[in-house]
Motif scaffolding. Structure first.
Motif, short mmCIF file in Angstrom:
data_model
loop_
_atom_site.label_atom_id
_atom_site.label_comp_id
_atom_site.label_asym_id
_atom_site.label_seq_id
_atom_site.Cartn_x
_atom_site.Cartn_y
_atom_site.Cartn_z
N ALA A 244 -25.48 -33.64 -10.16
CA ALA A 244 -26.36 -33.06 -9.76
C ALA A 244 -26.54 -32.91 -8.13
CB ALA A 244 -27.75 -33.30 -10.34
N VAL A 245 -26.35 -34.03 -7.51
CA VAL A 245 -26.42 -33.90 -6.24
C VAL A 245 -25.47 -32.97 -5.34
CG1 VAL A 245 -26.37 -35.45 -4.42
CG2 VAL A 245 -27.52 -36.23 -6.08
N PRO A 246 -24.09 -33.21 -5.49
CA PRO A 246 -23.44 -32.20 -4.96
C PRO A 246 -23.48 -30.69 -5.60
CG PRO A 246 -22.08 -33.46 -6.31
CD PRO A 246 -23.40 -34.20 -6.17
N ARG A 247 -23.74 -30.48 -6.75
CA ARG A 247 -24.10 -29.22 -7.25
C ARG A 247 -25.25 -28.48 -6.65
NH1 ARG A 247 -22.01 -27.65 -12.27
NH2 ARG A 247 -22.29 -29.76 -13.17
N ALA A 248 -26.29 -29.43 -6.43
CA ALA A 248 -27.50 -28.80 -5.71
C ALA A 248 -27.12 -28.46 -4.53
CB ALA A 248 -28.69 -29.84 -5.96
N GLN A 249 -26.33 -29.29 -3.57
CA GLN A 249 -26.10 -29.07 -1.93
C GLN A 249 -25.42 -27.80 -2.10
OE1 GLN A 249 -24.09 -32.61 -1.24
NE2 GLN A 249 -25.90 -33.35 -0.27
N ALA A 250 -24.29 -27.52 -3.13
CA ALA A 250 -23.41 -26.39 -2.96
C ALA A 250 -24.40 -25.14 -3.34
CB ALA A 250 -22.32 -26.49 -3.90
N ALA A 251 -25.37 -25.30 -4.07
CA ALA A 251 -26.31 -24.03 -4.45
C ALA A 251 -26.88 -23.74 -3.23
CB ALA A 251 -27.10 -24.45 -5.36
N LYS A 252 -27.42 -24.63 -2.58
CA LYS A 252 -28.37 -24.33 -1.23
C LYS A 252 -27.41 -23.68 -0.22
CE LYS A 252 -31.53 -28.28 -2.26
NZ LYS A 252 -32.06 -29.57 -1.70
N LEU A 253 -26.20 -24.11 -0.12
CA LEU A 253 -25.30 -23.59 0.88
C LEU A 253 -24.97 -22.32 0.44
CD1 LEU A 253 -22.73 -26.57 1.60
CD2 LEU A 253 -24.47 -25.69 3.23
N HIS A 254 -24.79 -21.85 -0.62
CA HIS A 254 -24.60 -20.65 -1.22
C HIS A 254 -25.50 -19.83 -0.85
CE1 HIS A 254 -22.74 -17.35 -3.71
NE2 HIS A 254 -24.08 -17.26 -4.30
N ALA A 255 -26.96 -20.23 -1.22
CA ALA A 255 -27.82 -19.32 -0.88
C ALA A 255 -28.19 -19.03 0.58
CB ALA A 255 -29.35 -20.08 -1.40
N LEU A 256 -27.93 -19.86 1.39
CA LEU A 256 -27.88 -20.09 2.85
C LEU A 256 -27.03 -18.73 3.39
CD1 LEU A 256 -28.27 -23.70 4.34
CD2 LEU A 256 -30.19 -21.74 4.25
N GLY A 257 -25.83 -18.97 2.62
CA GLY A 257 -24.79 -18.07 2.99
C GLY A 257 -25.04 -16.56 2.80
N ALA A 258 -25.76 -16.31 1.55
CA ALA A 258 -26.01 -15.10 1.12
C ALA A 258 -27.63 -14.51 1.73
CB ALA A 258 -26.43 -15.05 -0.27
N GLY A 259 -27.87 -15.37 2.81
CA GLY A 259 -29.09 -14.77 3.54
C GLY A 259 -30.41 -15.19 3.00
N ALA A 260 -30.51 -15.80 1.77
CA ALA A 260 -31.64 -16.11 1.04
C ALA A 260 -32.52 -17.08 2.02
CB ALA A 260 -31.42 -16.86 -0.30
#
Length: 260
Positions: A244-260
């Protein structure tokens, strides 16, 4: 050095336990087999017993019960100095001798084994870990952290072992160097046909590099699965918490990249 060689040996843990005076149980009845030529990551939180289990392989730690065999031979039947010449060992703090040159550090196992002509082998090993030949004359304190760790890998490979043990080998490195060296180690594993057992607390690293991931908790083996199985949630609750740790980090980076 030839690009192809026989696969490294198997490792078999049979009922291995390690208990310390006072009642602390570091490893609790672990039994498993690691196939020849595989790259296996041993993951768990601090104090889970993963480094203790690893060190029973090269007899840096003697188990309180059970046995460890390499290629079908009980490690307890082999004198420790002979056993360790057959095993490459890389750890976080590298342990290079500061008063020796890079070449002398790499060749120490060869010197102890009585090999007289060591210069050619040192040059070959430096090339293997992508370091220039001229670095051989430098002292360890003149190297970067990544270079020192590469020298540590070259030293571990000097006697052409079939088995590589790695204990948090990238923990002291910056993220970019860590990623580069992890990729290099996996490539060396494949090229040389090694059996590799790597301890790490970083589940993302384990998922990316290993063929098989073992998860330890409180001295016990609580998951044994492929990276794909772990990502699919088939490893159990302890493994799921680590994934869950790297999965959550990847989700946060994706959100940042999407401008969320």
């Amino acid at each position: 050095m030839a690009d192809l060689r026989a696969k490294g040996p198997s490792i078999v843990f049979a009922g291995v336990s390690k208990r310390y005076p006072g009642g602390t149980v570091a490893v609790d009845n672990v039994s498993l087999e690691i196939a020849p030529g595989s790259f296996v990551a041993l993951v768990g939180s601090s104090g889970s017993g993963k480094s203790t289990l690893l060190k029973t392989v090269n007899r840096l730690i003697a188990p309180s019960a059970g046995s460890v065999a390499i290629g079908g031979e009980d490690v307890g039947a082999v004198p420790p100095h002979e056993l360790r010449r057959r095993i490459g060992y890389v750890f976080q703090n590298v342990g290079l001798f500061p008063h020796m040159t890079v070449a002398e550090n790499i060749a120490i196992g060869l010197r102890l084994a009585g090999v007289k002509e060591r210069g050619t082998r040192v040059t070959e090993l430096l090339a293997l870990v992508d370091l220039p030949a001229e670095i051989a004359k430098r002292m360890p304190d003149a190297l970067s952290g990544g270079q020192r760790q590469r020298v540590g890998v070259a030293r571990a490979l000097a006697t052409a072992p079939g088995l590589m043990l790695m204990d948090e080998p990238f923990g002291a490195l910056d993220p970019v160097t860590r990623d580069q060296l992890g990729t290099a180690i996996r490539a060396l594993h494949d090229r040389l046909g090694l059996t590799t057992l790597m301890v790490t607390h970083d589940m993302a690293e384990a998922l990316i590099l290993a063929d098989r991931v073992l998860v330890m908790s409180n001295g016990r083996m609580v998951a044994d699965a492929t990276p794909a199985e772990l990502l699919a949630g088939k490893g159990g609750p302890e493994a799921d918490a680590l994934v869950a740790v790297p999965r959550a980090q990847a989700a946060k980076l994706h959100a940042l990249g999407a401008g969320a």
